[in-house]
Design an enzyme around this catalytic site. Structure first.
Site, PDB file in Angstrom:
ATOM      1  N   THR A   1       0.861  -1.189   0.000  1.00 20.30           N
ATOM      2  CA  THR A   1       0.000   0.000   0.000  1.00 20.30           C
ATOM      3  C   THR A   1       0.893   1.233   0.000  1.00 20.30           C
ATOM      4  O   THR A   1       2.022   1.159   0.478  1.00 20.30           O
ATOM      5  CB  THR A   1      -0.874  -0.032   1.282  1.00 20.30           C
ATOM      6  OG1 THR A   1      -1.892  -0.984   1.079  1.00 20.30           O
ATOM      7  CG2 THR A   1      -1.497   1.308   1.622  1.00 20.30           C
TER       8      THR A   1
ATOM      9  N   ASP B   1      -8.209   0.179   6.530  1.00 18.90           N
ATOM     10  CA  ASP B   1      -8.056   1.427   7.284  1.00 18.90           C
ATOM     11  C   ASP B   1      -7.822   2.647   6.409  1.00 18.90           C
ATOM     12  O   ASP B   1      -8.106   3.780   6.823  1.00 18.90           O
ATOM     13  CB  ASP B   1      -6.849   1.300   8.220  1.00 18.90           C
ATOM     14  CG  ASP B   1      -5.576   1.035   7.413  1.00 18.90           C
ATOM     15  OD1 ASP B   1      -5.507  -0.028   6.760  1.00 18.90           O
ATOM     16  OD2 ASP B   1      -4.666   1.881   7.412  1.00 18.90           O
TER      17      ASP B   1
HETATM   18  N1  ASP Z   1      -3.673  -1.132   5.379  1.00 17.75           N
HETATM   19  C1  ASP Z   1      -4.059  -1.631   4.093  1.00 17.75           C
HETATM   20  C2  ASP Z   1      -5.379  -2.357   4.200  1.00 17.75           C
HETATM   21  O1  ASP Z   1      -5.614  -3.024   5.195  1.00 17.75           O
HETATM   22  C3  ASP Z   1      -3.070  -2.561   3.490  1.00 17.75           C
HETATM   23  C4  ASP Z   1      -1.620  -2.183   3.614  1.00 17.75           C
HETATM   24  O2  ASP Z   1      -1.260  -1.272   4.316  1.00 17.75           O
HETATM   25  O3  ASP Z   1      -0.811  -2.816   2.939  1.00 17.75           O
HETATM   26  O4  ASP Z   1      -6.147  -2.299   3.264  1.00 17.75           O
END
Ligand code: ASP
Length: 278
Positions: A159, A189
């Site tokens: 992400t 989140d």
């Molecule tokens: N936090 C992101 C989610 O849960 C994924 C990530 O940070 O890689 O969608």
């Protein structure tokens, strides 16, 4: 001193640091919001990151992306948007050109088309392989627990996010393809204000990691609310410690500090600029 901080996801390979440093330099503009958005667009367009092109596929094979932008007093997000190239640009347009703060699903897609974003398929071969692996492992009964430390490395990760302090103004942006091991419709989140992103008059924070846990902790707001009570990096470390073994990372800027902290490998770039050097 101005600062722009980028992250490429808790759990991602750190060899991306060089390319991210280049993105930070190219994205840096005289405006905090424009800079964080440009940085995120660069990462959305690079298929090595799990955002925009290269986003993870849900278990049903669809790609649903989340993105958000925030400045003090304003916010824009898209949730589960499909078939657009740069979700972060649509999130910005929700903030600037709609009466709403958040648009989701087909409403977000319709809004994107109205704003002139053409249909675009962000699927890559790597994303397809990752999703096929999830399905195969599920069939073999081998899937790691959602909270297992290895989980992020395999199915989440990558992400992207950016925070900036430029001309004493703060901004934050985030974009994600979520994870392959989820149902269609799952929201992490990233587009949740106070969880994956927060920005106010005292600073900006963006998080990465297991979205469900980050939401439970309201991580970005928890860090933001403590700004000024201790060194920024110490605050971030203490809040991350509360996650135990659950993979999580943050980037943050305050009036005088900036940092990137994670309990996993997390590629990041920090660009500091004296005003006179711009
Ligand atoms: N936090 C992101 C989610 O849960 C994924 C990530 O940070 O890689 O969608």
């Amino acid at each position: 001193m101005d600062a722009l901080v980028l992250h490429g996801g808790a759990g991602h390979k750190s060899e991306l640091r060089d390319v991210m440093q280049k993105y930070a330099e190219e994205a840096f503009k005289n405006d905090a919001l424009e800079s964080v958005i440009q940085a995120v667009v660069f990462m959305e367009d690079n298929p090595l990151f799990n955002a925009g092109t290269g986003s993870n596929m849900r278990m049903d094979g669809s790609i649903q992306m989340d993105a958000a932008v925030m400045v003090p007093g304003d916010f824009g997000a898209v949730i589960n948007i499909e078939n657009v190239k740069n979700p972060v640009l649509v999130a910005r347009d929700v903030m600037h050109h709609s009466p709403h703060l958040i648009l989701a699903g087909d409403g977000a897609v319709k809004f994107a088309r109205k704003m002139g974003y053409p249909e675009y398929n962000p699927a890559t071969e790597k994303a397809r392989e990752r999703r096929d692996k999830v399905i195969q492992e599920l069939r073999n009964g081998k899937i790691p627990s959602y909270y297992h430390p290895d989980f992020l490395m395999e199915f989440l990760g990558d992400t992207v996010g950016a925070v900036a302090r430029i001309d004493e103004k703060f901004a934050a942006a985030v974009s994600t393809g979520g994870t392959s091991l989820t149902l269609r419709g799952r929201v992490g989140d990233s587009p949740i204000i106070g969880a994956g992103i927060y920005c106010g008059e005292n600073g900006a924070v963006v998080a990465t990691g297991i979205g469900e846990e980050i939401i439970r902790h309201m991580l970005s707001l928890a860090i933001y609310n403590r700004i000024g009570t201790a060194p920024l990096e110490e605050i971030c470390r203490e809040e991350i410690e509360k996650f135990g073994d659950v993979p999580v990372g943050v980037i943050a800027v305050s009036i005088e500090e900036e940092c990137a902290v994670s309990n996993r490998n997390m590629p990041y770039a920090i660009l500091r600029m004296e005003e006179r050097n711009r």
